[in-house]
Every structure is written in C-alpha cells, then in structure tokens.
Enzyme design. Structure first.
Site, PDB file in Angstrom:
ATOM      1  N   GLU A  25      -2.642   7.544  -4.533  1.00 33.98           N
ATOM      2  CA  GLU A  25      -3.093   7.047  -5.672  1.00 33.98           C
ATOM      3  C   GLU A  25      -4.772   7.193  -6.071  1.00 33.98           C
ATOM      4  O   GLU A  25      -5.194   7.170  -7.230  1.00 33.98           O
ATOM      5  CB  GLU A  25      -2.914   5.538  -5.925  1.00 33.98           C
TER       6      GLU A  25
ATOM      7  N   ARG B  37       0.799  -1.298   0.155  1.00 35.43           N
ATOM      8  CA  ARG B  37      -0.273  -0.028  -0.085  1.00 35.43           C
ATOM      9  C   ARG B  37       0.972   1.411   0.012  1.00 35.43           C
ATOM     10  O   ARG B  37       1.869   1.149   0.547  1.00 35.43           O
ATOM     11  CB  ARG B  37      -1.152   0.070   1.334  1.00 35.43           C
TER      12      ARG B  37
ATOM     13  N   HIS C  22      -1.272   0.323  -9.710  1.00 30.70           N
ATOM     14  CA  HIS C  22      -2.161  -0.866  -8.971  1.00 30.70           C
ATOM     15  C   HIS C  22      -2.487  -2.088  -9.711  1.00 30.70           C
ATOM     16  O   HIS C  22      -3.876  -2.325  -9.709  1.00 30.70           O
ATOM     17  CB  HIS C  22      -3.123  -0.272  -8.103  1.00 30.70           C
TER      18      HIS C  22
HETATM   19  P1  NAI Z   1      -1.124 -11.243   4.988  1.00 25.56           P
HETATM   20  O1  NAI Z   1      -1.808 -10.587   5.900  1.00 25.56           O
HETATM   21  O2  NAI Z   1      -1.110 -12.721   4.522  1.00 25.56           O
HETATM   22  O3  NAI Z   1       0.401 -10.820   5.306  1.00 25.56           O
HETATM   23  C1  NAI Z   1       0.902  -9.520   5.749  1.00 25.56           C
HETATM   24  C2  NAI Z   1       2.030  -9.992   6.857  1.00 25.56           C
HETATM   25  O4  NAI Z   1       2.637  -8.645   6.945  1.00 25.56           O
HETATM   26  C3  NAI Z   1       1.600 -10.689   7.744  1.00 25.56           C
HETATM   27  O5  NAI Z   1       2.527 -11.821   8.016  1.00 25.56           O
HETATM   28  C4  NAI Z   1       2.067  -9.647   8.887  1.00 25.56           C
HETATM   29  O6  NAI Z   1       2.309 -10.270  10.207  1.00 25.56           O
HETATM   30  C5  NAI Z   1       2.900  -8.944   8.230  1.00 25.56           C
HETATM   31  N1  NAI Z   1       3.243  -7.570   8.989  1.00 25.56           N
HETATM   32  C6  NAI Z   1       2.266  -6.686   9.740  1.00 25.56           C
HETATM   33  N2  NAI Z   1       2.932  -5.716  10.225  1.00 25.56           N
HETATM   34  C7  NAI Z   1       4.173  -5.714   9.887  1.00 25.56           C
HETATM   35  C8  NAI Z   1       5.369  -5.014   9.801  1.00 25.56           C
HETATM   36  N3  NAI Z   1       5.393  -3.718  10.842  1.00 25.56           N
HETATM   37  N4  NAI Z   1       6.625  -5.409   9.513  1.00 25.56           N
HETATM   38  C9  NAI Z   1       6.895  -6.575   8.912  1.00 25.56           C
HETATM   39  N5  NAI Z   1       5.650  -7.351   8.768  1.00 25.56           N
HETATM   40  C10 NAI Z   1       4.337  -6.980   8.972  1.00 25.56           C
HETATM   41  O7  NAI Z   1      -1.168 -10.292   3.628  1.00 25.56           O
HETATM   42  P2  NAI Z   1      -1.047 -10.517   2.037  1.00 25.56           P
HETATM   43  O8  NAI Z   1      -2.010 -11.279   1.222  1.00 25.56           O
HETATM   44  O9  NAI Z   1       0.184 -11.130   1.892  1.00 25.56           O
HETATM   45  O10 NAI Z   1      -0.885  -9.101   1.464  1.00 25.56           O
HETATM   46  C11 NAI Z   1      -0.069  -7.911   1.919  1.00 25.56           C
HETATM   47  C12 NAI Z   1      -0.586  -6.755   1.441  1.00 25.56           C
HETATM   48  O11 NAI Z   1      -0.441  -6.708   0.095  1.00 25.56           O
HETATM   49  C13 NAI Z   1      -2.123  -6.382   1.709  1.00 25.56           C
HETATM   50  O12 NAI Z   1      -2.358  -5.993   3.051  1.00 25.56           O
HETATM   51  C14 NAI Z   1      -2.351  -5.321   0.732  1.00 25.56           C
HETATM   52  O13 NAI Z   1      -2.186  -3.937   1.179  1.00 25.56           O
HETATM   53  C15 NAI Z   1      -1.530  -5.528  -0.358  1.00 25.56           C
HETATM   54  N6  NAI Z   1      -2.083  -6.072  -1.680  1.00 25.56           N
HETATM   55  C16 NAI Z   1      -1.770  -5.367  -2.718  1.00 25.56           C
HETATM   56  C17 NAI Z   1      -2.070  -5.818  -3.967  1.00 25.56           C
HETATM   57  C18 NAI Z   1      -1.894  -5.174  -5.299  1.00 25.56           C
HETATM   58  O14 NAI Z   1      -2.637  -5.367  -6.304  1.00 25.56           O
HETATM   59  N7  NAI Z   1      -0.714  -4.388  -5.434  1.00 25.56           N
HETATM   60  C19 NAI Z   1      -3.114  -7.064  -4.153  1.00 25.56           C
HETATM   61  C20 NAI Z   1      -3.424  -7.444  -2.720  1.00 25.56           C
HETATM   62  C21 NAI Z   1      -2.822  -7.142  -1.656  1.00 25.56           C
END
Ligand code: NAI
Length: 332
Positions: free
Chosen positions: A263, A234, A295
């Site tokens: 964005e 994000r 995005h």
């Molecule tokens: P997820 O929930 O499976 O993984 C997120 C990980 O980040 C978790 O393991 C969590 O413990 C960790 N985390 C939280 N705070 C942290 C910190 N301060 N430092 C390090 N790690 C931390 O989520 P997923 O599915 O892997 O997606 C991650 C992010 O990707 C989503 O929240 C979303 O914002 C973004 N995303 C972007 C997309 C795009 O089209 N560019 C599409 C889908 C998701």
C-alpha cells in the site's frame, strides 16, 4: 524542541497543532513521505514524527541518527515498519500510540462486513440511475452466523462486542486469550477450527514475522467455501496472490480490505488523474465481491484527537525526561 512531521496531511496539521498548544514544540510539517531521500529534511530536528507508510529501515534510521535526531514518534499503534534493531544500535528511541480509539477500526471493520454483505455500495449507484432491481443484492442475516476473529487485543475485543450484538457466534484465535472476550462468550479455538467454521473471518492481529502471510493458499483451502474475509490490520498478514486465487475459485466469497501489502506506493495519494502502477492491486479491483478502502480504519475525529494527544505527550515527556511515554523496544 524541533520536531519534523513526515507524511503530513491537512488533518495532521490541525490535530497536532491543537494538541501542541502551549507546549515548547516547534513542529515542522512535511508532506513528503520519509525515505532515504527525504530524511535530510529533518536536519536540525531532535525528533521526527512518522506514519504507517514512512520508511524507517536501517538506512533512514542511520541518516536520522547522524543528523542528531534522538526520537522517532510514531503516529500509529503498529510499528512493523520500523527496524527496531537499527534503532537500538544507534540509540534512537522509538515511541508509538499504543491505543487510541479501538472503536474506529472495529467499527470500520463492521462497515466493510455490512457493505459486502448487503451490497449497499452497489445499491447506491443503481438507485441513482433509477434501477430498483434487486438481483445480485441478496445478503445474509448476520444473526446466527459464525464470526472468527484473529487477534483479540483492543480492536478485536471491541469487534467481538459489536458482533455479539448482531447475534453472531464468535470464535477467536489469540496466543493470549482475553478474559473480557471469554466473559462475553467468545470461544477460543485452534486456528484450524476457526478457519473451518467461520462464515466471516476478520484479521485484527499485528504484522510480525509470525503473522506474515498467515492467510496463504493453505489457510484459504481450510476455510469454509464462500467465506467472507476482512483485513483491517496490516496488508502483509494476507498473501494477496493467494487471496486472488481464492476469489477466482470461489473459495473466498467476499473480501474486504483496508490495508494492502504494497500500500505504501498507493494509499493516501490521489492517483485519479494517473494510473494504478500495481497490477496485483488492479486485479483485486476487478472482482465485484471485493471492497477496498485506503487505510481509513483509524480515520475518525476521536481517533485523530487521541493520536495527536498521545504523540504530543510522547514528545513532551522526552523533552522533560529523555524518555518517551510509550516506547517501543525489541522483544527480548
Ligand atoms: P493489540 O496489540 O491490542 O492486539 C493485537 C492482538 O493480536 C494481541 O492480543 C495479540 O496477542 C494478538 N496476536 C498476535 N499474534 C497473533 C497470532 N499469530 N494469531 C492471533 N492473534 C495474534 O493491537 P490492536 O490495537 O488491537 O491493533 C491490532 C492491529 O490493528 C495493529 O497491530 C495494527 O496493525 C492494526 N491497526 C490498523 C488500523 C487501521 O487504520 N486499519 C489502525 C490501528 C491499528
């Protein structure tokens, strides 16, 4: 049940209608983004369906609730744009798509890394102009480089596996280390060590109060000079102005972005006959070592099919039971 779908693009109509076949759902598609002015389009709906740049702040939630809307079904995993407290106060249920295709975003992250590294985007234009000179196109071997992944959830874990295939050493930072990553040889380290040792840093953590501007002047100063920084999570995880300073000083050697903190006023729209209203974004576009996509990490057939299927499952579950399949609630 009537469901008003905001920020609709042609692909949303195709995939959602396909997933909704045979279901008692009346989908009303609106191209408009959801905001305090457009919320009234949902008059008569029991549910609305929203995307990442829709406004789900307190005012919009109050307006939706006053019109009788009971469910907000997000077509995204991220829910940082929803005022969950306002939703709880008004009794609105918020549902999301917790997992669709982590491969879509992880593979797009790799596309950004490889393009920035081997400069295929510049080579494409050169060759078409009959310019076969190689100056300025030199890259580096991925093999043996240190990659630092911030956030090893679903997407970060797939990314770690792909980067392992390249022969990278992988460092990670996550408050909840993944056993799967540890088993593939990922080393969990403190953020300082990750910043100081990684040749490539990728951000795969959600946007929360704790990760807002995680990459600021101080974090950039601790990075290896010439580092490649990639953000497909994000936009606001990065302080864009600080990153511009890092690019100008050369501390950041390459920047890949699929997301941008402001964005909402740019992405998903065709502004090619207009102008870019955001001067910070326009400044980013002037650097030859910056690559931005709008995005599109999620934008694969498989991901769109899965997003539509889970969104429709959230809606039908609510229709049957009054609860969503994948609700989002406030952390305790
Ligand atoms: P997820 O929930 O499976 O993984 C997120 C990980 O980040 C978790 O393991 C969590 O413990 C960790 N985390 C939280 N705070 C942290 C910190 N301060 N430092 C390090 N790690 C931390 O989520 P997923 O599915 O892997 O997606 C991650 C992010 O990707 C989503 O929240 C979303 O914002 C973004 N995303 C972007 C997309 C795009 O089209 N560019 C599409 C889908 C998701």
């Amino acid at each position: 049940m009537r469901v008003d779908v905001f920020s609709t693009k042609p692909h949303d109509v195709v995939f959602l209608q396909d997933a909704a076949q045979g279901k008692a759902l009346n989908l009303q598609f609106h191209e408009a983004r959801l905001n305090p002015d457009t919320a009234r389009l949902a008059q008569g709906a029991q549910a609305i369906c929203a995307f990442v740049n829709d406004d789900l702040g307190r005012d919009v939630i109050a307006a939706l609730s006053a019109m009788g809307v009971q469910l907000i079904a997000l077509r995204s995993a991220g829910f940082n744009h929803v005022d969950l407290r306002a939703a709880r106060d008004t009794g609105l249920i918020v549902a999301r798509v917790p997992a669709y295709s982590p491969h879509s975003v992880a593979e797009h992250t790799i596309a950004l890394i490889l393009t920035l590294n081997r400069k295929t985007h510049r080579a494409f234009n050169r060759v078409r102009e009959g310019n076969f000179a190689l100056d300025g196109l030199m890259g580096f071997d991925m093999h043996g480089k240190v990659a630092g992944i911030v956030g090893t959830g679903l997407i970060g874990t797939v990314l770690a596996r792909i980067l392992s295939g390249f022969g990278c050493e992988i460092l990670a930072s996550d408050p909840y280390p993944s056993a799967e990553c540890e088993a593939m040889g990922v080393h969990y380290v403190e953020m300082d060590e990750l910043l100081g040792r990684a040749d490539i840093i990728t951000l795969q953590c959600p946007l929360t109060p704790g990760t807002h501007h995680l990459i600021d002047d101080s974090a950039i100063a601790r990075m290896k000079p010439g580092v490649m920084l990639v953000n497909t999570s994000r936009g606001a995880v990065i302080d864009t102005r600080a990153v511009i300073r890092g690019l100008k000083s050369g501390q950041i050697g390459a920047l890949g972005l699929d997301v941008y903190e402001e964005e909402a006023d740019l992405f998903f729209e065709d502004l090619s006959q207009s102008y870019i209203p955001d001067d910070v974004f326009a400044r980013l576009l002037t650097f030859p070592n910056v690559l931005i996509t709008g995005h599109q990490g999620f934008f694969t057939r498989e991901a769109l099919r899965a997003i539509a299927a889970t969104t429709i499952a959230n809606l039908t579950q609510f229709q049957r039971t009054g609860a969503a399949l994948h609700p989002v609630s406030l952390p305790d």
